[in-house]
Design a protein around this motif. Structure first.
Motif, PDB file in Angstrom:
ATOM      1  N   ILE A 252       0.840  -1.202   0.000  1.00 29.79           N
ATOM      2  CA  ILE A 252       0.000   0.000   0.000  1.00 29.79           C
ATOM      3  C   ILE A 252       0.873   1.249   0.000  1.00 29.79           C
ATOM      4  N   ARG A 253       1.941   1.232   0.789  1.00 31.58           N
ATOM      5  CA  ARG A 253       2.835   2.384   0.867  1.00 31.58           C
ATOM      6  C   ARG A 253       3.538   2.623  -0.467  1.00 31.58           C
ATOM      7  N   ALA A 254       3.916   1.554  -1.146  1.00 32.85           N
ATOM      8  CA  ALA A 254       4.639   1.690  -2.407  1.00 32.85           C
ATOM      9  C   ALA A 254       3.760   2.259  -3.519  1.00 32.85           C
ATOM     10  N   GLU A 255       2.451   2.160  -3.343  1.00 30.98           N
ATOM     11  CA  GLU A 255       1.548   2.715  -4.347  1.00 30.98           C
ATOM     12  C   GLU A 255       1.661   4.242  -4.399  1.00 30.98           C
ATOM     13  N   SER A 256       1.860   4.852  -3.234  1.00 35.53           N
ATOM     14  CA  SER A 256       1.978   6.313  -3.162  1.00 35.53           C
ATOM     15  C   SER A 256       3.136   6.674  -2.243  1.00 35.53           C
ATOM     16  N   PRO A 257       4.359   6.447  -2.666  1.00 33.23           N
ATOM     17  CA  PRO A 257       5.509   6.689  -1.793  1.00 33.23           C
ATOM     18  C   PRO A 257       5.668   8.152  -1.410  1.00 33.23           C
ATOM     19  N   TRP A 258       5.112   9.045  -2.198  1.00 31.09           N
ATOM     20  CA  TRP A 258       5.192  10.471  -1.893  1.00 31.09           C
ATOM     21  C   TRP A 258       4.311  10.837  -0.704  1.00 31.09           C
ATOM     22  N   LEU A 259       3.355   9.965  -0.375  1.00 28.68           N
ATOM     23  CA  LEU A 259       2.357  10.282   0.640  1.00 28.68           C
ATOM     24  C   LEU A 259       2.719   9.724   2.013  1.00 28.68           C
ATOM     25  N   TYR A 260       3.175   8.490   2.064  1.00 29.06           N
ATOM     26  CA  TYR A 260       3.362   7.801   3.342  1.00 29.06           C
ATOM     27  C   TYR A 260       4.802   7.888   3.823  1.00 29.06           C
ATOM     28  N   ARG A 261       4.953   7.990   5.128  1.00 25.53           N
ATOM     29  CA  ARG A 261       6.290   7.992   5.705  1.00 25.53           C
ATOM     30  C   ARG A 261       6.922   6.629   5.540  1.00 25.53           C
ATOM     31  N   PRO A 262       8.174   6.582   5.126  1.00 23.97           N
ATOM     32  CA  PRO A 262       8.840   5.275   4.979  1.00 23.97           C
ATOM     33  C   PRO A 262       9.083   4.656   6.346  1.00 23.97           C
ATOM     34  N   THR A 263       8.943   3.356   6.403  1.00 21.16           N
ATOM     35  CA  THR A 263       9.259   2.618   7.638  1.00 21.16           C
ATOM     36  C   THR A 263      10.066   1.403   7.265  1.00 21.16           C
ATOM     37  N   THR A 264      10.746   0.888   8.219  1.00 22.65           N
ATOM     38  CA  THR A 264      11.524  -0.350   8.019  1.00 22.65           C
ATOM     39  C   THR A 264      11.068  -1.342   9.048  1.00 22.65           C
ATOM     40  N   ARG A 265      11.083  -2.594   8.654  1.00 25.68           N
ATOM     41  CA  ARG A 265      10.719  -3.646   9.596  1.00 25.68           C
ATOM     42  C   ARG A 265      11.831  -3.830  10.596  1.00 25.68           C
ATOM     43  N   ALA A 266      11.436  -4.093  11.821  1.00 30.49           N
ATOM     44  CA  ALA A 266      12.423  -4.322  12.863  1.00 30.49           C
ATOM     45  C   ALA A 266      13.250  -5.581  12.540  1.00 30.49           C
TER      46      ALA A 266
END
Length: 305
Positions: free
Chosen positions: A287-301
């Motif tokens: 879902i995040r990759a669909e609109s990368p300009w919109l969502y804050r990037p996160t990384t999996r622990a």
């Protein structure tokens, strides 16, 4: 028979009529599943057949009943915008009830149910008519009814890891196939529920499900040609795929429950699917990759070593 005759059957407790054979009644009711008048299709044929299935009227005849329903999936297949979709859609819904009866009572052989599954998946990926509500004819809803059929197959004891993987692929094929229709009647929720049913079987590990999610995610990422977004984006199939991912995220987050009329569902849905937390993150990645300009990037622990 007249509508008045069948209404009298409905009002008399929906019992099999004493003045006609079960075979004669069944042939007529199955034919009515494709009737353009929703009173015949939705208010008479479907509830009567479903009631008789649930009461065990067809328990000794279930294989023949299913075999008689399956040709309806092929009726007019490839047509779009005509009334043939009614027969296909309600045949799928009825086959789901038949498989549900087997899931409850263990009446069928694997060969029969696997053959029905082949017919169901072949129809579903080729269905062109995605209309939900059709003025004057009522519900067509082939996509939603097909999702219900896939969910019934996902519950089946005859479906193991391989068959469940095929069902996942069929769902991806269905949502990614180009269409002119944007789903507006909860089709994505019904498809997500079919996926959840698959996941609750706990037969598919993350190594199967996460690449499947990545395939859906690849289908909704914005394509670019020489730095410019291609015209007519997002397409209807992209919107539908995006809606499915969001519906699946919500169902994973909130949890789903089984059907009260399916005894095995109490156990099947008693616990959350295995690897649920990882799957939620995997869905969010798409879902995040669909609109990368919109969502804050996160990384999996990262796991502690």
């Amino acid at each position: 028979m007249s509508e008045a005759y069948w209404q009298s059957v409905m009002q008399a407790g929906m019992e099999v009529p004493a003045d006609r054979s079960l075979d004669e009644c069944t042939v007529e009711l199955v034919e009515m599943l494709g009737h353009p008048n929703p009173r015949w299709r939705e208010d008479i044929a479907y509830p009567l057949l479903t009631t008789w299935i649930t009461k065990g009227v067809y328990d000794e005849l279930l294989s023949g009943l299913g075999d008689g329903i399956v040709p309806g999936l092929r009726y007019g297949l490839g047509h779009d915008g005509d009334l043939s979709v009614l027969r296909r859609s309600y045949s799928a819904l009825m086959l789901a009830e038949i498989i549900g009866r087997d899931n409850n009572e263990h009446l069928m052989t694997s060969d029969s149910v696997l053959a029905w599954g082949d017919s169901a998946t072949a129809w579903y990926v080729r269905e062109q008519d995605h209309r939900g509500w059709v003025p004057e004819q009522g519900w067509a809803n082939a996509i939603a009814h097909g999702a219900d059929l896939l969910a019934a197959l996902a519950r089946s004891r005859h479906f193991g890891r391989l068959e469940l993987t095929v069902l996942l692929d069929v769902i991806a094929d269905r949502v990614l196939t180009p269409t002119s229709y944007i789903w507006r009647h909860g089709e994505e929720d019904r498809l997500a529920y079919a996926v959840m049913t698959l996941l609750h079987r706990n037969a598919l590990d993350a190594g199967i499900v996460e690449p499947w999610l990545a395939r859906l995610g690849a289908g909704i990422q914005v394509p670019r040609t020489r730095g410019h977004i291609e015209a007519e984006w997002p397409s209807p199939s992209v919107r539908n795929t995006s809606s499915l991912l969001r519906a699946l995220h919500l169902q994973l987050a909130l949890g789903v429950q089984g059907r009260a009329d399916l005894r095995a569902d109490a156990e099947l849905f008693a616990e959350q699917p295995a690897h649920r937390a990882d799957l939620i993150l995997a869905v969010l990645d798409q879902i995040r990759a669909e609109s990368p300009w919109l969502y804050r990037p996160t990384t999996r622990a990262k796991p502690v070593t």
